[in-house]
Design a protein around this motif. Sequence first.
Motif, PDB file in Angstrom:
ATOM      1  N   ALA A   1       8.234  -7.477   6.804  1.00  0.00           N
ATOM      2  CA  ALA A   1       7.917  -6.331   5.956  1.00  0.00           C
ATOM      3  C   ALA A   1       7.028  -5.325   6.684  1.00  0.00           C
ATOM      4  CB  ALA A   1       7.236  -6.813   4.675  1.00  0.00           C
ATOM      5  N   LEU A   2       6.029  -5.821   7.399  1.00  0.00           N
ATOM      6  CA  LEU A   2       5.131  -4.929   8.123  1.00  0.00           C
ATOM      7  C   LEU A   2       5.860  -4.158   9.212  1.00  0.00           C
ATOM      8  CD1 LEU A   2       1.937  -7.154   8.540  1.00  0.00           C
ATOM      9  CD2 LEU A   2       2.296  -5.284   6.925  1.00  0.00           C
ATOM     10  N   MET A   3       6.680  -4.863  10.001  1.00  0.00           N
ATOM     11  CA  MET A   3       7.372  -4.199  11.103  1.00  0.00           C
ATOM     12  C   MET A   3       8.441  -3.226  10.599  1.00  0.00           C
ATOM     13  SD  MET A   3       5.942  -4.976  13.937  1.00  0.00           S
ATOM     14  CE  MET A   3       4.441  -4.789  12.946  1.00  0.00           C
ATOM     15  N   SER A   4       9.124  -3.579   9.511  1.00  0.00           N
ATOM     16  CA  SER A   4      10.113  -2.666   8.944  1.00  0.00           C
ATOM     17  C   SER A   4       9.460  -1.370   8.490  1.00  0.00           C
ATOM     18  CB  SER A   4      10.824  -3.334   7.763  1.00  0.00           C
ATOM     19  OG  SER A   4      11.756  -2.450   7.163  1.00  0.00           O
ATOM     20  N   SER A   5       8.306  -1.480   7.830  1.00  0.00           N
ATOM     21  CA  SER A   5       7.612  -0.276   7.368  1.00  0.00           C
ATOM     22  C   SER A   5       7.124   0.563   8.550  1.00  0.00           C
ATOM     23  CB  SER A   5       6.444  -0.643   6.447  1.00  0.00           C
ATOM     24  OG  SER A   5       5.398  -1.281   7.157  1.00  0.00           O
ATOM     25  N   GLN A   6       6.728  -0.093   9.646  1.00  0.00           N
ATOM     26  CA  GLN A   6       6.289   0.654  10.821  1.00  0.00           C
ATOM     27  C   GLN A   6       7.438   1.474  11.407  1.00  0.00           C
ATOM     28  OE1 GLN A   6       3.161   0.947  11.813  1.00  0.00           O
ATOM     29  NE2 GLN A   6       2.494  -0.470  10.234  1.00  0.00           N
ATOM     30  N   VAL A   7       8.613   0.834  11.560  1.00  0.00           N
ATOM     31  CA  VAL A   7       9.745   1.555  12.141  1.00  0.00           C
ATOM     32  C   VAL A   7      10.206   2.680  11.216  1.00  0.00           C
ATOM     33  CG1 VAL A   7      12.105   1.355  12.996  1.00  0.00           C
ATOM     34  CG2 VAL A   7      10.460  -0.450  13.468  1.00  0.00           C
ATOM     35  N   LEU A   8      10.171   2.461   9.926  1.00  0.00           N
ATOM     36  CA  LEU A   8      10.511   3.540   8.998  1.00  0.00           C
ATOM     37  C   LEU A   8       9.561   4.725   9.185  1.00  0.00           C
ATOM     38  CD1 LEU A   8      11.297   1.449   5.798  1.00  0.00           C
ATOM     39  CD2 LEU A   8      12.914   2.931   7.015  1.00  0.00           C
TER      40      LEU A   8
ATOM     41  N   HIS B   1      -2.954   9.095   7.270  1.00  0.00           N
ATOM     42  CA  HIS B   1      -2.498   7.950   6.489  1.00  0.00           C
ATOM     43  C   HIS B   1      -2.967   6.673   7.185  1.00  0.00           C
ATOM     44  CE1 HIS B   1       0.138  10.412   4.015  1.00  0.00           C
ATOM     45  NE2 HIS B   1       0.600  10.976   5.105  1.00  0.00           N
ATOM     46  N   SER B   2      -3.875   5.963   6.545  1.00  0.00           N
ATOM     47  CA  SER B   2      -4.414   4.756   7.180  1.00  0.00           C
ATOM     48  C   SER B   2      -4.278   3.505   6.317  1.00  0.00           C
ATOM     49  CB  SER B   2      -5.896   4.962   7.528  1.00  0.00           C
ATOM     50  OG  SER B   2      -6.652   5.222   6.354  1.00  0.00           O
ATOM     51  N   ALA B   3      -3.754   3.637   5.105  1.00  0.00           N
ATOM     52  CA  ALA B   3      -3.647   2.474   4.214  1.00  0.00           C
ATOM     53  C   ALA B   3      -2.668   1.453   4.787  1.00  0.00           C
ATOM     54  CB  ALA B   3      -3.182   2.913   2.831  1.00  0.00           C
ATOM     55  N   MET B   4      -3.078   0.196   4.812  1.00  0.00           N
ATOM     56  CA  MET B   4      -2.230  -0.889   5.292  1.00  0.00           C
ATOM     57  C   MET B   4      -2.425  -2.103   4.395  1.00  0.00           C
ATOM     58  SD  MET B   4      -2.439  -0.682   9.440  1.00  0.00           S
ATOM     59  CE  MET B   4      -2.055   0.838  10.319  1.00  0.00           C
ATOM     60  N   THR B   5      -1.549  -3.082   4.536  1.00  0.00           N
ATOM     61  CA  THR B   5      -1.625  -4.274   3.703  1.00  0.00           C
ATOM     62  C   THR B   5      -1.529  -5.530   4.556  1.00  0.00           C
ATOM     63  OG1 THR B   5      -0.554  -5.522   1.919  1.00  0.00           O
ATOM     64  CG2 THR B   5       0.881  -4.233   3.335  1.00  0.00           C
ATOM     65  N   MET B   6      -2.140  -6.590   4.045  1.00  0.00           N
ATOM     66  CA  MET B   6      -2.037  -7.896   4.689  1.00  0.00           C
ATOM     67  C   MET B   6      -1.763  -8.962   3.634  1.00  0.00           C
ATOM     68  SD  MET B   6      -2.214  -8.163   7.998  1.00  0.00           S
ATOM     69  CE  MET B   6      -2.931  -9.754   8.374  1.00  0.00           C
ATOM     70  N   SER B   7      -0.971  -8.623   2.620  1.00  0.00           N
ATOM     71  CA  SER B   7      -0.654  -9.586   1.569  1.00  0.00           C
ATOM     72  C   SER B   7       0.232 -10.689   2.141  1.00  0.00           C
ATOM     73  CB  SER B   7       0.062  -8.888   0.415  1.00  0.00           C
ATOM     74  OG  SER B   7       0.494  -9.820  -0.548  1.00  0.00           O
ATOM     75  N   PHE B   8      -0.158 -11.935   1.962  1.00  0.00           N
ATOM     76  CA  PHE B   8       0.596 -13.048   2.533  1.00  0.00           C
ATOM     77  C   PHE B   8       1.686 -13.557   1.594  1.00  0.00           C
ATOM     78  CE2 PHE B   8      -3.376 -12.981   4.868  1.00  0.00           C
ATOM     79  CZ  PHE B   8      -2.922 -13.098   6.173  1.00  0.00           C
TER      80      PHE B   8
END
Length: 221
Positions: A98-105, A22-29
């Motif tokens: 949002a990014l950090m929350s998804s990482q910890v999940l 799984h490598s999909a990531m987002t950078m939506s501002f």
Amino acid sequence: MVRRQAAERIRASRRVIHGLVHSAMTMSFQRATTADGFELAFGLQYLARYALNRALVRELAASGDGRIVHVGGKAPSGLSPDLEDLQFERRRWSLLRALMSSQVLGYLHVQEAAKRWNGVPVTASIACVGMTKTQNAMSGPWWVRALYSVAGAAPERSAENVVRLLTAADASDAHGAVLFDPKRFTPTPLAYDAALASRAWELSEGLVRERGLSFAPGWLR
């Protein structure tokens, strides 16, 4: 719906899966949503991974040594997601939150998977990467391109631990672990609160079932 279609197509194409990355990531501002209505970072960087892992674990186990690798980032120590507001519907949204929350999940999911799939021939691990000169990053605004040109690593360098996790003769030491340093193969066992990891799993299962993604009857809750 999108996750169900992806899982069904993969199942139809093969009965045995040796590795799932799984490598999909987002950078939506700005706050955005996925095609099926989830907050973008939560849906793309976490829930899609959870759903596909759950849907395809039987096919991974059929290989005798299935490998799941989450490409992620290093989350701050002690950070805990708000399980009552997973998609920032009540709290103020920000890209970093949002990014950090998804990482910890994702960390919680891999930890819980190692517990629930004990004895199943599937390993789940997280390989952290830093700034990487992906095609997406290098097609962003000029200041993003400039930053990544100076500080970003080549994709091949960032992928080294991912490749190692997929090709090592024995990946059991990395099961339920995270590799924080992309330059070193040093798995660190995840040790979040067990009740938190279990609750995140159950909430996630409820969400994907609501959207119509079915899991094999009786197969590895």
